[in-house]
Design a protein around this motif. Structure first.
Motif, PDB file in Angstrom:
ATOM      1  N   SER A 194       1.048  -0.804   0.202  1.00 55.77           N
ATOM      2  CA  SER A 194      -0.365  -0.136  -0.326  1.00 55.77           C
ATOM      3  C   SER A 194       0.888   1.621   0.167  1.00 55.77           C
ATOM      4  N   LEU A 195       0.424   2.741  -0.709  1.00 55.40           N
ATOM      5  CA  LEU A 195       1.916   3.416  -1.745  1.00 55.40           C
ATOM      6  C   LEU A 195       0.876   4.833  -0.891  1.00 55.40           C
ATOM      7  N   THR A 196       0.967   5.531   0.176  1.00 56.79           N
ATOM      8  CA  THR A 196       0.852   7.012  -0.137  1.00 56.79           C
ATOM      9  C   THR A 196       0.316   7.982  -1.219  1.00 56.79           C
ATOM     10  N   ALA A 197      -0.436   8.592  -1.725  1.00 55.20           N
ATOM     11  CA  ALA A 197       0.113   9.792  -1.820  1.00 55.20           C
ATOM     12  C   ALA A 197       1.533   9.925  -2.775  1.00 55.20           C
ATOM     13  N   GLY A 198       1.397   9.602  -4.049  1.00 58.88           N
ATOM     14  CA  GLY A 198       3.189  10.737  -4.097  1.00 58.88           C
ATOM     15  C   GLY A 198       3.306  10.104  -5.569  1.00 58.88           C
ATOM     16  N   HIS A 199       5.144  10.456  -5.726  1.00 55.16           N
ATOM     17  CA  HIS A 199       5.483   9.897  -6.965  1.00 55.16           C
ATOM     18  C   HIS A 199       6.596   8.894  -6.439  1.00 55.16           C
ATOM     19  N   TRP A 200       6.373   7.395  -7.215  1.00 52.08           N
ATOM     20  CA  TRP A 200       6.494   5.809  -6.383  1.00 52.08           C
ATOM     21  C   TRP A 200       7.820   5.192  -7.796  1.00 52.08           C
TER      22      TRP A 200
END
Length: 397
Positions: free
Chosen positions: A301-307
């Motif tokens: 699970s990734l939070t808002a942002g650029h990954w």
């Protein structure tokens, strides 16, 4: 006959005496002084030289003849247009044409000696000040100058005034007051307000507004906003000389430029959540697979942002399972393969042999928390198969 003649002579003499007056030239001035008159002293004594007493004059003397035309002081002031002893309203100028003129305010009670006065130091031959004075002994000897106006019109208070309940600040109760044309502060400055504002305004419109940071008077850093380019710069100084602008921000786009690069962390400490460099990873093993069907072998699970996301998938068939092909990919929506983000292998014929696959990394920019998947797919017959997944995401913005 004789008696008749005597009576006639007596009557004639009496008439002649009563009608006779003494000419002023025959009156002797002996014993008199200038301005005196002959005054009667009564019916039984002789008149004398003396001043005419006012008590002997009756009636009123008209204003035209030098009098007041009145018999009382109040009527006299009214007739002459003079001010009364009570309140008066003046409709014209009141002029005191006298050296060192004064206007005094004091109590009517003789026991209260407090008073105020305006006193002018203007004399016939020289200009002078106007002073407001206070006295506690009716100006006998004790008085103070509360306010003095100079010949230039400048007012000087002898002590600090109070406006309402507020005391004004000046150079006596405010140490080293700052000048509006420039000042150097040797202590801390705090702005305490519900909406504090510290504004720098380049009135030329072509120069820069700068906040400088110094050490012992030598410039180290500066924050400068260029009026001509509208760019904000973090200026670096070496030995007091401007060297470069390591960080600049364009006003039109908000783009930040790092002229000298960004140094990485050297402490060995992991980046915190939400910070560039943050790493999120997860691994899962033994996920059952169905032949030729995409399977979520792991997820994160990734939070808002650029990954930037990497994955590794190990496809593990049972000992008797015949494998003819396999795929591995990364997907941000479900257990599926999209947009070519996967690797595949086909044309094999292996029994019971597993293998690992590493799909291409996924560049993912999301505005809300999103689940990303490591997806595997195996084409097989005869028996069963499982997959193990490992997924890692690095925040780059």
């Amino acid at each position: 006959m004789k008696r008749l003649i005597v009576a006639a002579l007596a009557a004639f003499a009496s008439l002649a005496f009563g009608a006779t007056t003494v000419p002023p030239s025959l009156i002797t001035p002996t014993g008199s002084t200038a301005g005196q008159a002959i005054i009667s002293t009564g019916a039984s004594t002789a008149p004398v030289w003396g001043a005419v007493p006012l008590t002997g004059i009756t009636g009123t003397l008209a204003i035209a003849n030098g009098g007041t035309g009145a018999t009382t002081a109040a009527t006299a002031r009214t007739n002459l247009g003079s001010a009364s002893l009570g309140a008066n309203t003046f409709t014209g100028k009141q002029l005191q044409a006298v050296d060192f003129a004064e206007y005094r305010f004091s109590a009517t009670s003789g026991s209260n000696l407090n008073g105020w006065r305006f006193i002018s130091n203007i004399a016939t031959t020289a200009d002078g000040t106007l002073v407001l004075q206070h006295s506690t002994d009716n100006f006998a000897s004790n008085f103070t100058n509360a306010l003095t106006f100079s010949t230039a019109g400048v007012g000087t208070f002898s002590s600090r005034p109070v406006f309402g309940t507020a005391t004004p600040w000046d150079n006596s109760n405010l140490a080293n007051p700052a000048s509006t044309t420039g000042a150097t502060f040797t202590g801390g400055v705090t702005l305490g307000y519900s909406g504090p504002l510290f504004a720098l305004n380049d009135t030329s419109g072509t120069n820069s507004t700068t906040i400088g940071f110094q050490k012992s008077g030598t410039a180290l850093w500066g924050i400068a906003a260029s009026s001509s380019t509208s760019t904000l710069c973090i200026n670096r100084y070496v030995s007091g000389t401007l060297t470069d602008c390591p960080i600049s921000v364009a006003n039109a786009t908000g783009v930040v430029t790092f002229a000298d690069g960004i140094a990485g962390i050297t402490s060995g400490t992991a980046a915190s959540a939400g910070v560039v460099g943050q790493v999120i990873s997860n691994s899962t093993s033994g996920t059952s697979m169905t032949t030729n069907t995409a399977t979520a072998c792991s997820s994160a699970s990734l939070t808002a942002g650029h990954w930037l996301v990497w994955a590794n998938v190990f496809l593990s068939p049972a000992g008797t399972t015949v494998v003819t092909g396999g795929q591995a990919g990364i997907n941000a929506s479900s257990a599926a393969f999209t947009n070519g983000q996967y690797s595949s292998i086909y044309g094999i014929n292996e029994t019971g042999s597993g293998f690992a696959m590493t799909p291409p990394p996924l560049n993912l920019n999301v505005s809300a928390t999103t689940t990303v998947y490591a997806v595997g797919q195996l084409t097989f017959t005869t028996s069963t198969a499982t997959c193990n997944g490992y997924i890692t995401a690095l925040r780059v913005q």
